[in-house]
Motif scaffolding. Structure first.
Motif: not given
Length: 214
Positions: A195-214
């Protein structure tokens, strides 16, 4: 030993990028993925083992769940350092971090850690676990914090017994957020970091978490 006024003190060594020795981890999202893997490993370790029996494998030893929990706590603290150095040279990321993490201090890595521990009971608990496992003695331990570990023997109907090891966080003064099982706290940590990293806006989430719920 007397100081020689003619001796030139050694030059201070500036921190350098360590990505050439992280075994390929170059993104903070990869570190979060490592944390998720460690939590899955913790979940895969049996919660109960036969009392007095020879372990089936390395995952069935008595303290295996505690070892895995320590590793996951350590990765939480690694994420703090990665977060600080990932935003320190980007004014936009710093400003967004200050919005997401109200009260965060970004002037130094030490103040960053200290303030984040005040913001997040999870980060503070992980810091306490890691610090205690790294140092035999603590000079200034947080007096209102402790981890309680207990062993429960469960008698079975066939006459055998199972042994379960449980660990709980107790931080007085933090209400319900300061109490609970270590397993649950670590599971929540992955959700909190995502949640923190997504709200800050770090790019690359979809690359390392494709279609994956943390």
């Amino acid at each position: 030993m007397a100081h020689d006024p003619g001796q030139v003190p050694p030059a201070r060594v500036s921190p350098r990028d360590a990505s050439d020795r992280t075994l390929g981890l170059i993104s903070i999202w990869q570190v979060l993925r490592k944390l998720c893997w460690e939590i899955e490993l913790l979940n895969a370790i049996p919660k109960q083992i036969p009392l007095g029996a020879r372990p089936q494998n390395i995952l069935h030893v008595q303290d295996a769940r505690l070892y895995a929990a320590i590793n996951a706590a350590s990765t939480n603290i690694a994420l703090v350092d990665w977060l600080y150095h990932s935003i320190r040279d980007d004014r936009d990321l710093i400003e967004r971090a200050k919005v997401v993490l109200a009260g965060i201090q970004t002037d130094s890595d030490m103040n960053f850690m200290r303030s984040l521990r005040e913001i997040s009971t999870i980060v503070n608990a992980c810091h306490q676990i890691c610090n205690a496992n790294k140092h035999f003695h603590l000079r200034r331990p947080q007096q209102d914090f402790k981890i309680m570990v207990g062993e429960i023997v469960l008698e079975q109907s066939d006459g055998t017994a199972q042994l379960a090891t449980v660990a709980h966080v107790v931080q007085n003064g933090a209400g319900q957020d300061g109490r609970g099982s270590v397993d649950a706290m670590l599971a929540d940590s992955a959700i909190w970091w995502e949640d923190v990293l997504s709200r800050i806006g770090f790019p690359g989430r979809d690359l390392h978490f494709p279609a994956l719920q943390v």
